[in-house]
Write a protein that holds these residues in place. Structure first.
Motif, mmCIF file in Angstrom:
data_model
loop_
_atom_site.group_PDB
_atom_site.id
_atom_site.type_symbol
_atom_site.label_atom_id
_atom_site.label_comp_id
_atom_site.label_asym_id
_atom_site.label_seq_id
_atom_site.Cartn_x
_atom_site.Cartn_y
_atom_site.Cartn_z
ATOM 1 N N LEU A 189 45.983 26.671 31.632
ATOM 2 C CA LEU A 189 45.539 25.280 31.610
ATOM 3 C C LEU A 189 44.015 25.200 31.654
ATOM 4 O O LEU A 189 43.390 25.601 32.635
ATOM 5 C CB LEU A 189 46.146 24.527 32.790
ATOM 6 N N VAL A 190 43.457 24.672 30.586
ATOM 7 C CA VAL A 190 42.005 24.549 30.455
ATOM 8 C C VAL A 190 41.637 23.069 30.519
ATOM 9 O O VAL A 190 42.127 22.265 29.719
ATOM 10 C CB VAL A 190 41.509 25.153 29.122
ATOM 11 N N ARG A 191 40.787 22.717 31.459
ATOM 12 C CA ARG A 191 40.321 21.334 31.567
ATOM 13 C C ARG A 191 38.960 21.206 30.917
ATOM 14 O O ARG A 191 38.045 21.982 31.199
ATOM 15 C CB ARG A 191 40.234 20.902 33.026
ATOM 16 N N ALA A 192 38.829 20.204 30.053
ATOM 17 C CA ALA A 192 37.575 19.968 29.360
ATOM 18 C C ALA A 192 37.017 18.621 29.802
ATOM 19 O O ALA A 192 37.563 17.577 29.433
ATOM 20 C CB ALA A 192 37.788 19.983 27.845
ATOM 21 N N GLU A 193 35.962 18.635 30.603
ATOM 22 C CA GLU A 193 35.310 17.385 31.012
ATOM 23 C C GLU A 193 34.872 16.622 29.777
ATOM 24 O O GLU A 193 35.086 15.427 29.652
ATOM 25 C CB GLU A 193 34.105 17.693 31.896
ATOM 26 N N GLN A 194 34.261 17.343 28.867
ATOM 27 C CA GLN A 194 33.970 16.851 27.529
ATOM 28 C C GLN A 194 34.454 17.926 26.564
ATOM 29 O O GLN A 194 33.951 19.045 26.600
ATOM 30 C CB GLN A 194 32.472 16.597 27.323
ATOM 31 N N PRO A 195 35.461 17.619 25.720
ATOM 32 C CA PRO A 195 35.974 18.636 24.812
ATOM 33 C C PRO A 195 34.854 19.301 24.022
ATOM 34 O O PRO A 195 33.954 18.649 23.505
ATOM 35 C CB PRO A 195 36.902 17.833 23.889
ATOM 36 N N GLY A 196 34.903 20.615 23.935
ATOM 37 C CA GLY A 196 33.875 21.363 23.220
ATOM 38 C C GLY A 196 32.725 21.796 24.084
ATOM 39 O O GLY A 196 31.840 22.511 23.623
ATOM 40 N N GLU A 197 32.693 21.360 25.378
ATOM 41 C CA GLU A 197 31.591 21.727 26.265
ATOM 42 C C GLU A 197 32.015 22.699 27.356
ATOM 43 O O GLU A 197 31.288 22.913 28.322
ATOM 44 C CB GLU A 197 30.974 20.465 26.873
#
Length: 395
Positions: A189-197
């Motif tokens: 599970l990968v959480r992206a605060e801002q996708p791509g960052e």
């Protein structure tokens, strides 16, 4: 925590479905032409509580069942199927969590907090360049290895057809472990605060598709992406169970996505009916809607769509009621429903002629979008093989 989430998740407002659909339809053509992700459309879905409709009551959600999801996806699919598809992936995640508790508690609570703050899209990234779709078997090339100092996982791989990649808040990445005596497979599970960052995570804009162009199903590249040691879901020895798909999720997939494409076909039918009422050839002197041949062909379209929609809706209700046959029959419903949707739109195109394939009219977009129904797991050949084998075994 549950009480807090209940107070902050947008309340489910099914009565706002037509309003949300109208807003999506306003920009669907623009996003299709540009191949741009419909962030504002996802926002409308979130504000009406539709994106979290399947969050279980124990987590402070409305606990919507499959019948509710079928209705949501059919209506959204008639307006913008790309928005409907990314909505479906998120709804399926919450629905699966309600029954399997596959996500660790603290990470799922974080997803709920994200969902309270704004649209929090989730999708499972499974397909790879070499493997193709894992529904056909095989293990992923994407790997997760332990950082011996921190206990975190370091995730490396290449995923394709990552629906909604640029808009995802959470990525559930199917991978196999390295540096273990017996490798395991599961979701990280990968959480992206801002996708791509996220360090090591990048989205390659590779999506240039015939249909569902606004879904932005781009490539996702992971290079030592750091994942907390407990941020895994369903991590198992591949020989101990079928790692390809959760059986319960397949039913949601079969009926939910079929409803989505039936919505596309209904939009095509609605445009056709308007066209036939407005089109008055000078040689005829009256609208095409008055011609018996056109009336009969619209009747063929209507018969297919009414039957397929009723089938999918009824099976969803039976599934919610605990009928095990509903899950078993969902494969056949997907086959029948998607074929009906494709046939309905193709009939509309054949009836209208050149105007149907003109980009200023939405029918050509509906045709491109509805053809995408064929690629979702399980494909027709797999469904027929399962149904045929089961029928022959009963002899």
């Amino acid at each position: 925590m549950n009480q807090h989430i209940a107070q902050t998740l947008p309340p489910l407002a099914l009565d706002r479905l037509p309003e949300v659909a109208a807003k999506l339809a306003e920009r669907a053509e623009q996003h299709d032409r540009e191949g741009s992700f419909p962030h504002e459309g996802v926002g409308h879905v979130h504000e009406a509580g539709l994106l979290t409709a399947t969050v279980a009551a124990e987590y402070g959600g409305p606990g919507g069942g499959l019948a509710t999801v079928v209705e949501i996806l059919r209506v959204l699919g008639s307006a913008d199927p790309s928005v409907a598809l990314v909505t479906a992936m998120t709804l399926f995640t919450h629905a699966t969590q309600a029954t399997t508790k596959a996500w660790p508690g603290r990470h799922y609570r974080r997803l709920l907090e994200d969902s309270a703050a704004g649209p929090a899209l989730v999708n499972a990234l499974r397909v790879e360049p070499e493997l193709g779709t894992p529904s056909r078997g095989g293990l992923p090339a994407t790997t997760a290895r332990r950082d011996p100092e921190t206990g975190d996982w370091l995730l490396t791989g290449h995923k394709i057809f990552s629906t909604g990649a640029v808009g995802l808040r959470w990525l559930s990445v199917w991978a196999r472990t390295e540096d273990e005596e017996r490798p395991r497979v599961g979701a990280f599970l990968v959480r992206a605060e801002q996708p791509g960052e996220v360090p090591g995570l990048r989205i390659e804009p590779t999506w240039d598709h015939l249909g569902l162009r606004a879904s932005r199903s781009d490539d996702t590249i992971l290079e030592d992406v750091r994942v907390p040691g407990d941020a895994t879901s369903g991590l198992v020895d591949p020989s101990s169970t079928d790692p390809r798909r959760d059986p319960g999720l397949l039913v949601w997939n079969n009926l939910g996505l079929t409803a989505l494409y039936l919505g596309v076909a209904q939009a095509a039918r609605n445009w056709l009916i308007t066209f036939l009422h407005e089109r008055t050839p000078s040689a005829l002197g009256k609208p095409l809607a008055t011609v018996p041949r056109f009336q009969a062909e619209v009747g063929e379209i209507e018969a297919r769509l009414v039957t397929a929609v009723d089938l999918v809706s009824a099976l969803a209700l039976r599934f919610d009621a605990g009928d095990p046959e509903a899950a078993e029959h969902s494969r056949a419903a997907k086959l029948i429903g998607t074929r009906a949707a494709i046939d309905a739109v193709q009939r509309a195109v054949a009836l209208v002629g050149n105007n149907a394939l003109t980009r200023r009219n939405p029918l050509e977009r509906h045709l491109r979008d509805v053809l995408c129904s064929r690629v979702h797991t399980p494909q027709d050949d797999s469904i027929l093989a399962v149904l045929g084998t089961a029928a022959l075994a009963r002899y």
